[in-house]
Scaffold this active site. Structure first.
Site, PDB file in Angstrom:
ATOM      1  N   ASN A 271       0.943  -1.475   0.109  1.00 54.33           N
ATOM      2  CA  ASN A 271       0.284  -0.332  -0.273  1.00 54.33           C
ATOM      3  C   ASN A 271       1.081   1.166   0.116  1.00 54.33           C
ATOM      4  O   ASN A 271       1.785   1.358   1.215  1.00 54.33           O
ATOM      5  CB  ASN A 271      -0.694   0.087   1.375  1.00 54.33           C
ATOM      6  CG  ASN A 271      -1.553   1.245   1.655  1.00 54.33           C
ATOM      7  OD1 ASN A 271      -2.080   2.123   0.501  1.00 54.33           O
ATOM      8  ND2 ASN A 271      -2.760   1.405   2.450  1.00 54.33           N
TER       9      ASN A 271
ATOM     10  N   LYS B 200      -0.199   4.648  -0.345  1.00 57.42           N
ATOM     11  CA  LYS B 200      -0.738   5.473   0.287  1.00 57.42           C
ATOM     12  C   LYS B 200      -0.393   6.564  -0.241  1.00 57.42           C
ATOM     13  O   LYS B 200       0.015   6.541  -1.736  1.00 57.42           O
ATOM     14  CB  LYS B 200       0.325   5.949   1.431  1.00 57.42           C
ATOM     15  CG  LYS B 200      -1.085   4.068   2.224  1.00 57.42           C
ATOM     16  CD  LYS B 200       0.341   4.828   4.268  1.00 57.42           C
ATOM     17  CE  LYS B 200      -0.257   3.520   5.082  1.00 57.42           C
ATOM     18  NZ  LYS B 200      -0.103   3.966   6.675  1.00 57.42           N
TER      19      LYS B 200
ATOM     20  N   HIS C 252      -9.770   0.984   5.430  1.00 59.42           N
ATOM     21  CA  HIS C 252      -8.314   0.405   5.757  1.00 59.42           C
ATOM     22  C   HIS C 252      -8.731   2.261   7.277  1.00 59.42           C
ATOM     23  O   HIS C 252      -9.771   3.217   7.219  1.00 59.42           O
ATOM     24  CB  HIS C 252      -6.883   1.746   4.892  1.00 59.42           C
ATOM     25  CG  HIS C 252      -5.741   1.630   5.295  1.00 59.42           C
ATOM     26  ND1 HIS C 252      -5.326   3.024   6.474  1.00 59.42           N
ATOM     27  CD2 HIS C 252      -4.399   1.223   5.175  1.00 59.42           C
ATOM     28  CE1 HIS C 252      -4.330   2.404   6.615  1.00 59.42           C
ATOM     29  NE2 HIS C 252      -3.255   0.923   6.387  1.00 59.42           N
TER      30      HIS C 252
ATOM     31  N   GLU D 240      -7.059   4.416   8.381  1.00 57.77           N
ATOM     32  CA  GLU D 240      -6.489   5.757   7.966  1.00 57.77           C
ATOM     33  C   GLU D 240      -8.014   7.172   6.991  1.00 57.77           C
ATOM     34  O   GLU D 240      -8.241   7.897   7.500  1.00 57.77           O
ATOM     35  CB  GLU D 240      -5.693   5.723   7.015  1.00 57.77           C
ATOM     36  CG  GLU D 240      -4.114   6.172   7.295  1.00 57.77           C
ATOM     37  CD  GLU D 240      -3.235   5.861   6.705  1.00 57.77           C
ATOM     38  OE1 GLU D 240      -2.368   5.444   7.472  1.00 57.77           O
ATOM     39  OE2 GLU D 240      -3.351   6.120   5.630  1.00 57.77           O
TER      40      GLU D 240
ATOM     41  N   GLU E 293      -4.785  -4.947  10.537  1.00 57.87           N
ATOM     42  CA  GLU E 293      -3.962  -3.952  10.618  1.00 57.87           C
ATOM     43  C   GLU E 293      -4.397  -3.216  11.985  1.00 57.87           C
ATOM     44  O   GLU E 293      -5.667  -2.541  12.180  1.00 57.87           O
ATOM     45  CB  GLU E 293      -3.993  -3.241   9.666  1.00 57.87           C
ATOM     46  CG  GLU E 293      -3.657  -3.610   8.554  1.00 57.87           C
ATOM     47  CD  GLU E 293      -3.412  -2.331   7.780  1.00 57.87           C
ATOM     48  OE1 GLU E 293      -2.006  -2.278   6.800  1.00 57.87           O
ATOM     49  OE2 GLU E 293      -4.034  -1.072   7.654  1.00 57.87           O
TER      50      GLU E 293
ATOM     51  N   GLY F  67       2.641   2.165  11.231  1.00 56.19           N
ATOM     52  CA  GLY F  67       4.175   2.746  11.225  1.00 56.19           C
ATOM     53  C   GLY F  67       4.308   3.565  12.842  1.00 56.19           C
ATOM     54  O   GLY F  67       5.575   4.344  12.770  1.00 56.19           O
TER      55      GLY F  67
ATOM     56  N   SER G 135       3.382  -2.724  10.531  1.00 56.88           N
ATOM     57  CA  SER G 135       5.365  -1.835  10.651  1.00 56.88           C
ATOM     58  C   SER G 135       6.201  -3.687  10.264  1.00 56.88           C
ATOM     59  O   SER G 135       6.661  -3.817  10.703  1.00 56.88           O
ATOM     60  CB  SER G 135       5.885  -1.775  12.298  1.00 56.88           C
ATOM     61  OG  SER G 135       5.325  -0.779  12.895  1.00 56.88           O
TER      62      SER G 135
END
Length: 262
Positions: free
Chosen positions: A12, A14, A104, A106, A174, A180, A220
């Site tokens: 991904n 992004k 996702h 985000e 996730e 991250g 991660s």
């Protein structure tokens, strides 16, 4: 009957790389994996570029017969109409996208996507022959309050409501607290939640669907930890974020079967 699930390593990107950088990246990734004698049939590699890059990447994949799958990072719940800025699943299908990421963290956080919106997008993707990569996961607060699997299990139940049991889907666990952060979940934590998610698939879509559906871990993921996740029976691949933007790192992740002890 034992079903063998082909591992899926999905990158991904992004909001990174313009269309020229995307073409160069895919070429270099392809060369790197070829030089390493990567066996494409053993592991499926998919890239998820920004919308503006999809046509360029698709043309390259087709022209050079690169054995990568192509996906988009989001899809509209609507097919067409006055929805400025939205991208229809029909458009993505015409661009030969095979996958689309839905839900996702985000998108849930920054665009206020609810479980119900995610469910509508899942149906829209399936309608246009796209395989939805359904993302679920808990925040650090959720983890402390409800435990590891409660929130992702609840999210997946809503996302799968009304889905045809014959539809192809992918589920990606996730944990938001790991994305991250550099601090991945442990393989045992990932396995426990992925097993619970497979149980939801069995409850909602049936045992056959649960047996063939790939459940990924994301958060991660790196070359130095992917093998430990892939040893777990209910982890069928990875949805990779930051590491998917580094050619050598992502190539090493895709080559996890060659790692010692796998």
């Amino acid at each position: 009957m034992v079903v063998t699930r082909t591992p899926l390593i999905a990158g991904n990107w992004k909001m990174n790389l313009d269309h020229l950088q995307a073409v160069a990246f895919v070429q270099k990734l392809h060369w790197t994996l070829k030089d390493a004698k990567f066996e494409a049939g053993a592991v499926e590699v998919a890239v998820f570029p920004p919308f503006t890059n999809i046509r360029s990447v698709q043309t390259l994949i087709d022209a050079d017969k690169i054995p990568f799958s192509l996906g988009a990072q989001d899809v509209s719940a609507h097919e067409s109409g006055a929805y400025t800025g939205e991208i229809s699943g029909l458009f993505l299908h015409k661009l030969k996208c095979g996958y689309v990421i839905i839900g996702h963290s985000e998108r849930r956080e920054y665009h206020n996507e609810t479980d119900e919106i995610v469910a509508a997008k899942v149906k829209a993707a399936i309608k246009h022959s796209l395989v939805p990569v359904i993302c679920v996961g808990e925040t650090a607060e959720d983890l402390e309050k409800h435990g590891a699997s409660a929130v992702p299990v609840a999210q997946l139940r809503v996302a799968l409501d009304g889905v045809d049991p014959k539809a192809d889907i992918v589920v990606a666990y996730e944990p938001v607290w790991a994305i991250g952060s550099g601090q991945a979940a442990t393989p045992t934590q990932a396995q426990d939640v992925c097993k619970a998610l497979r149980g939801v698939i069995a409850e909602t879509l049936g045992d056959e669907a649960a047996s063939r559906t790939r459940v990924l871990y994301g958060g991660s993921v790196k070359a130095n930890n992917i093998a430990s996740f892939m040893r777990e029976p209910d982890v069928d691949g990875a949805l990779v974020g930051g590491a998917s933007l580094v050619v050598d790192e992502f190539a090493a992740i895709a080559r996890f079967p060659s790692h010692v002890g796998v």
